[in-house]
Write a protein that holds these residues in place. Sequence first.
Motif, PDB file in Angstrom:
ATOM      1  N   ARG A  60     -31.114  14.884 -31.297  1.00 54.73           N
ATOM      2  CA  ARG A  60     -32.014  13.725 -31.381  1.00 54.73           C
ATOM      3  C   ARG A  60     -31.646  12.679 -30.322  1.00 54.73           C
ATOM      4  O   ARG A  60     -32.522  12.142 -29.636  1.00 54.73           O
ATOM      5  CB  ARG A  60     -31.919  13.105 -32.784  1.00 54.73           C
ATOM      6  N   LEU A  61     -30.334  12.426 -30.169  1.00 53.93           N
ATOM      7  CA  LEU A  61     -29.883  11.438 -29.185  1.00 53.93           C
ATOM      8  C   LEU A  61     -30.217  11.898 -27.767  1.00 53.93           C
ATOM      9  O   LEU A  61     -30.631  11.108 -26.918  1.00 53.93           O
ATOM     10  CB  LEU A  61     -28.372  11.206 -29.336  1.00 53.93           C
ATOM     11  N   SER A  83     -25.333   8.218 -27.002  1.00 54.32           N
ATOM     12  CA  SER A  83     -26.467   8.751 -26.230  1.00 54.32           C
ATOM     13  C   SER A  83     -26.286   8.479 -24.741  1.00 54.32           C
ATOM     14  O   SER A  83     -26.604   9.327 -23.900  1.00 54.32           O
ATOM     15  CB  SER A  83     -27.784   8.155 -26.732  1.00 54.32           C
ATOM     16  N   LYS A  84     -25.750   7.290 -24.413  1.00 55.81           N
ATOM     17  CA  LYS A  84     -25.532   6.956 -22.997  1.00 55.81           C
ATOM     18  C   LYS A  84     -24.407   7.805 -22.413  1.00 55.81           C
ATOM     19  O   LYS A  84     -24.496   8.286 -21.269  1.00 55.81           O
ATOM     20  CB  LYS A  84     -25.194   5.467 -22.852  1.00 55.81           C
ATOM     21  N   LEU A  85     -23.326   7.986 -23.181  1.00 54.53           N
ATOM     22  CA  LEU A  85     -22.210   8.800 -22.690  1.00 54.53           C
ATOM     23  C   LEU A  85     -22.626  10.259 -22.534  1.00 54.53           C
ATOM     24  O   LEU A  85     -22.204  10.947 -21.598  1.00 54.53           O
ATOM     25  CB  LEU A  85     -21.011   8.679 -23.640  1.00 54.53           C
ATOM     26  N   PHE A 144     -16.151   7.755 -13.189  1.00 55.34           N
ATOM     27  CA  PHE A 144     -16.953   6.762 -12.466  1.00 55.34           C
ATOM     28  C   PHE A 144     -18.164   6.332 -13.299  1.00 55.34           C
ATOM     29  O   PHE A 144     -18.491   5.143 -13.370  1.00 55.34           O
ATOM     30  CB  PHE A 144     -17.401   7.348 -11.120  1.00 55.34           C
ATOM     31  N   PHE A 145     -18.816   7.308 -13.943  1.00 53.29           N
ATOM     32  CA  PHE A 145     -19.995   6.973 -14.747  1.00 53.29           C
ATOM     33  C   PHE A 145     -19.608   6.089 -15.938  1.00 53.29           C
ATOM     34  O   PHE A 145     -20.360   5.187 -16.327  1.00 53.29           O
ATOM     35  CB  PHE A 145     -20.665   8.245 -15.278  1.00 53.29           C
ATOM     36  N   THR A 146     -18.442   6.360 -16.530  1.00 54.25           N
ATOM     37  CA  THR A 146     -18.008   5.566 -17.689  1.00 54.25           C
ATOM     38  C   THR A 146     -17.700   4.127 -17.259  1.00 54.25           C
ATOM     39  O   THR A 146     -18.007   3.178 -17.980  1.00 54.25           O
ATOM     40  CB  THR A 146     -16.764   6.206 -18.338  1.00 54.25           C
ATOM     41  N   ILE A 147     -17.085   3.981 -16.069  1.00 51.56           N
ATOM     42  CA  ILE A 147     -16.836   2.626 -15.546  1.00 51.56           C
ATOM     43  C   ILE A 147     -18.162   1.902 -15.316  1.00 51.56           C
ATOM     44  O   ILE A 147     -18.327   0.731 -15.690  1.00 51.56           O
ATOM     45  CB  ILE A 147     -16.022   2.702 -14.226  1.00 51.56           C
ATOM     46  N   PHE A 159     -12.352   3.057 -21.224  1.00 51.60           N
ATOM     47  CA  PHE A 159     -13.619   2.388 -20.882  1.00 51.60           C
ATOM     48  C   PHE A 159     -14.686   2.645 -21.948  1.00 51.60           C
ATOM     49  O   PHE A 159     -15.500   1.761 -22.239  1.00 51.60           O
ATOM     50  CB  PHE A 159     -14.101   2.840 -19.502  1.00 51.60           C
ATOM     51  N   ALA A 160     -14.689   3.853 -22.528  1.00 45.05           N
ATOM     52  CA  ALA A 160     -15.643   4.138 -23.616  1.00 45.05           C
ATOM     53  C   ALA A 160     -15.339   3.241 -24.823  1.00 45.05           C
ATOM     54  O   ALA A 160     -16.250   2.721 -25.479  1.00 45.05           O
ATOM     55  CB  ALA A 160     -15.564   5.608 -23.999  1.00 45.05           C
ATOM     56  N   PHE A 161     -14.040   3.047 -25.096  1.00 43.17           N
ATOM     57  CA  PHE A 161     -13.634   2.184 -26.217  1.00 43.17           C
ATOM     58  C   PHE A 161     -14.074   0.734 -25.962  1.00 43.17           C
ATOM     59  O   PHE A 161     -14.591   0.065 -26.866  1.00 43.17           O
ATOM     60  CB  PHE A 161     -12.120   2.247 -26.398  1.00 43.17           C
TER      61      PHE A 161
END
Length: 268
Positions: free
Chosen positions: A3-4, A109-111, A160-163, A255-257
């Motif tokens: 779904r996400l 969903s973004k990650l 890089f994407f997480t930053i 960075f996710a945290f």
Amino acid sequence: MKRLLAIEWSKLFYNKTTRNFTIIYFLILLVIGAIMAMIKPEVGGLKLNLVQLGMFDFPVVWQNVAYVLAIAKIFLAVIIISNITIEYENSTIKQNLIDGLTKQEFLVSKLMSNIVLAVISTAVVWIIALVLGFTFSQSDTTFYSGMNYILAYFIKMILFFTICSTFSILLRKTSYAFLGLIAYWIIEGILSSIDKLLIKAEFVFSDYLPLSISGRLIPFPDFEIVDFVMGQSAFKISSMSWSVYIMALLYIGLFAFISGWVLKKRDL
């Protein structure tokens, strides 16, 4: 999860800017891969043939191709930052939360979209390196030797994407997120210069900052023109410590945290 992913897919696919930038990014990768072997840089009046220098020999082809194509990640930064900041600017994040999506699901969903982009990008880089290696390699080394740099490319993209995602969630506007990312990049560069000027030691603190770790995942290939004159490949594959991988994974988690903590604390 499905779904996400479906929600993210509809947001990405039906956004004209995001769709066009994504297509342009992958076209750029393919074009660079197609012309890379034809590039003949001139150094000191001498035109260098990258194929004869051994740039596409196994195993160094994995590192060389990953290093060059990783530069294009700036294009994906535009997609990722725009994808998140537009949620704030158009208030779609607020509408999603009203419709029942939790803040945690929004972040996941973004990650997940970051991971999907990194997987597709890594697959394209792997295919380009494989084709160039099989076409131009003059080495009898097995093709899978040195393929750890493809894994390094994948982790580098995710980091890089997480930053980028964290700066987007923190600053909420596209221009602010880009400026914040550039400012952080400059600050790391200044710290690195100070470290190397003042601390003449093997260990310097700035080497372990996030963007430095990202850079160390795929270092500039070792190059010795003397080896080429002696009839060998001028490019040598670089060795890398597993601690760099571990540090990169820790930064991804950190960075996710931070992104999750900011989302949780902020009143939308």
